[in-house]
Write a protein that holds these residues in place. Structure first.
Motif, mmCIF file in Angstrom:
data_model
loop_
_atom_site.group_PDB
_atom_site.id
_atom_site.type_symbol
_atom_site.label_atom_id
_atom_site.label_comp_id
_atom_site.label_asym_id
_atom_site.label_seq_id
_atom_site.Cartn_x
_atom_site.Cartn_y
_atom_site.Cartn_z
ATOM 1 N N ARG A 55 0.949 -1.319 0.007
ATOM 2 C CA ARG A 55 0.124 -0.109 0.065
ATOM 3 C C ARG A 55 0.893 1.119 -0.049
ATOM 4 O O ARG A 55 1.991 1.289 0.634
ATOM 5 C CB ARG A 55 -0.788 -0.093 1.159
ATOM 6 N N ARG A 56 0.563 2.143 -0.744
ATOM 7 C CA ARG A 56 1.250 3.537 -0.398
ATOM 8 C C ARG A 56 1.586 3.907 0.692
ATOM 9 O O ARG A 56 0.772 3.761 1.723
ATOM 10 C CB ARG A 56 0.294 4.713 -1.004
ATOM 11 N N GLY A 67 -3.304 10.762 0.166
ATOM 12 C CA GLY A 67 -3.905 9.655 -0.434
ATOM 13 C C GLY A 67 -4.236 8.435 0.356
ATOM 14 O O GLY A 67 -4.415 7.389 0.158
ATOM 15 N N TYR A 68 -4.361 8.567 1.622
ATOM 16 C CA TYR A 68 -4.561 7.446 2.592
ATOM 17 C C TYR A 68 -6.208 7.350 2.938
ATOM 18 O O TYR A 68 -6.615 6.610 3.721
ATOM 19 C CB TYR A 68 -3.699 7.775 3.696
ATOM 20 N N ASP A 69 -7.079 8.163 2.222
ATOM 21 C CA ASP A 69 -8.479 7.877 2.388
ATOM 22 C C ASP A 69 -8.861 6.613 1.412
ATOM 23 O O ASP A 69 -8.125 6.359 0.427
ATOM 24 C CB ASP A 69 -9.104 9.129 1.647
ATOM 25 N N TYR A 70 -9.914 5.896 1.531
ATOM 26 C CA TYR A 70 -10.162 4.870 0.936
ATOM 27 C C TYR A 70 -10.504 4.973 -0.513
ATOM 28 O O TYR A 70 -10.381 4.006 -1.339
ATOM 29 C CB TYR A 70 -11.114 4.156 1.783
ATOM 30 N N ASP A 71 -10.995 6.150 -0.883
ATOM 31 C CA ASP A 71 -11.458 6.254 -2.131
ATOM 32 C C ASP A 71 -10.170 6.361 -2.910
ATOM 33 O O ASP A 71 -10.053 5.581 -4.085
ATOM 34 C CB ASP A 71 -11.956 7.699 -2.625
ATOM 35 N N LEU A 194 4.013 9.504 8.604
ATOM 36 C CA LEU A 194 2.684 10.097 8.348
ATOM 37 C C LEU A 194 1.680 9.149 7.727
ATOM 38 O O LEU A 194 0.762 9.124 8.168
ATOM 39 C CB LEU A 194 2.927 11.317 7.492
ATOM 40 N N PRO A 195 2.069 8.357 7.129
ATOM 41 C CA PRO A 195 1.001 7.309 6.393
ATOM 42 C C PRO A 195 0.464 6.342 7.396
ATOM 43 O O PRO A 195 -0.538 5.989 7.554
ATOM 44 C CB PRO A 195 1.783 6.330 5.225
ATOM 45 N N THR A 196 1.543 5.790 8.244
ATOM 46 C CA THR A 196 1.161 5.087 9.447
ATOM 47 C C THR A 196 -0.218 5.783 10.354
ATOM 48 O O THR A 196 -0.996 5.063 10.632
ATOM 49 C CB THR A 196 2.243 4.775 10.159
ATOM 50 N N ASP A 201 -6.592 6.615 11.073
ATOM 51 C CA ASP A 201 -7.937 7.488 10.885
ATOM 52 C C ASP A 201 -8.754 7.061 9.949
ATOM 53 O O ASP A 201 -10.179 6.875 10.293
ATOM 54 C CB ASP A 201 -7.504 9.160 10.289
ATOM 55 N N SER A 202 -8.182 6.396 8.760
ATOM 56 C CA SER A 202 -8.982 5.802 7.538
ATOM 57 C C SER A 202 -9.630 4.421 8.000
ATOM 58 O O SER A 202 -10.872 4.240 7.802
ATOM 59 C CB SER A 202 -8.095 5.608 6.425
ATOM 60 N N TRP A 203 -8.803 3.551 8.780
ATOM 61 C CA TRP A 203 -9.575 2.291 9.015
ATOM 62 C C TRP A 203 -10.438 2.253 10.214
ATOM 63 O O TRP A 203 -11.230 1.617 10.510
ATOM 64 C CB TRP A 203 -8.502 1.226 8.950
ATOM 65 N N SER A 204 -10.231 3.359 11.040
ATOM 66 C CA SER A 204 -11.018 3.384 12.331
ATOM 67 C C SER A 204 -12.461 4.053 12.058
ATOM 68 O O SER A 204 -13.270 3.836 12.764
ATOM 69 C CB SER A 204 -10.172 3.885 13.425
#
Length: 276
Positions: A55-56, A67-71, A194-196, A201-204
């Motif tokens: 994953r990015r 770019g870490y949102d699910y869209d 930062l991505p971590t 935030d995204s998966w939770s």
């Protein structure tokens, strides 16, 4: 092909083993495609083409600040499928956070090219506690995770991975998965800070309940009954009830890290499902 360029120019590392019908494997947080190695080898030996990518922000992929949102992550999945010529009769399989990419792909890209799907220990359909999701985890739980990462990332992940693999849990062989813990911490530390944090935030907080109705293909839902990271009652059982064409497999006593602790059982169930 070692790298795929996404529509926003991010380079994603891709590994491909075997020949046959494509099976795209999306890893969990905070790992990399290497966490799929046991299943990738089993799939390749069974006559499938296993495609796993970082994953990015993680593993060997680029670490952009966005770019870490699910869209966007679902678009990355679509770009990998296109670049790898894996858009015909594919199966898409998501573990943990990766289940979110599978779900969002089914709506955002209307399941294009997908013949089967699988959610393994996935975060779907919704983890966060809200007024209409009272059984979810409070937002404070996820804020504590981010605070722990910021304070001592390697120390946090060592404790996190022990829970991940059920090390020391009742009935587990203490020390039996310590090597997995150490290896997984190394994978986690390859990801950018930062991505971590952004992915927490995204998966939770992403609500995948609206995506569940888009699963119009046979879907395998697999989860461990002793998962302390993503409890089965909050995730798999609800997801299976919301997906009309689903098959639910509960692995008795299995922790979150099923891909490693129950690798043979997971691989056998996945291959059986793909051949059905």
């Amino acid at each position: 092909m070692a790298y795929v360029e996404t529509r926003d120019g991010t380079e994603l590392y891709v590994k491909e083993w075997g020949e046959g019908r494509p099976v795209i494997l999306i890893h969990g947080w905070p790992l990399s495609a290497d966490s799929w190695d046991d299943q990738s080898l089993a799939l390749a030996e069974a006559g499938f083409r296993a495609i796993a990518y970082d994953r990015r922000g993680f593993g060997r992929s680029e670490q952009p600040a966005h770019g870490y949102d699910y869209d966007t992550l679902a678009d990355d999945l679509a770009d990998v499928m296109e670049a790898m010529d894996a858009e015909d009769g594919a199966a898409i399989v998501g573990f943990s956070m990766g289940g979110g990419e599978v779900a969002r792909y089914m709506t955002r890209h209307e399941g294009a090219g997908v013949e089967q799907a699988a959610l393994i220990a996935a975060v779907t359909p919704f983890l966060l506690q809200t007024g209409d999701n009272p059984d979810g985890a409070p937002a404070s739980v996820f804020e504590e995770i981010k605070a722990g990462i910021k304070a001592d990332r390697s120390g946090f992940f060592k404790g996190f991975m022990r829970d991940f693999y059920g090390v020391g849990a009742l009935g587990a062989a203490v020390g039996s998965h310590e090597g997995l813990v150490e290896w997984s911490v190394q994978l986690a530390m390859q990801g950018g800070l930062l991505p971590t944090l952004a992915c927490v935030d995204s998966w939770s907080s992403t609500d995948f309940r609206p995506d569940m109705g888009a699963f119009e293909v046979p879907t395998l839902v697999m989860h461990g009954t002793a998962d302390a990271t993503v409890p089965i009652a909050l995730a798999a059982r609800k997801a299976a009830a919301m997906i009309a064409s689903s098959e639910l497999i509960e692995i008795d006593g299995g922790p979150h890290g099923l891909l490693a602790t129950h690798k043979d059982e997971v691989s056998a169930a996945l291959i059986r499902f793909l051949r059905a």
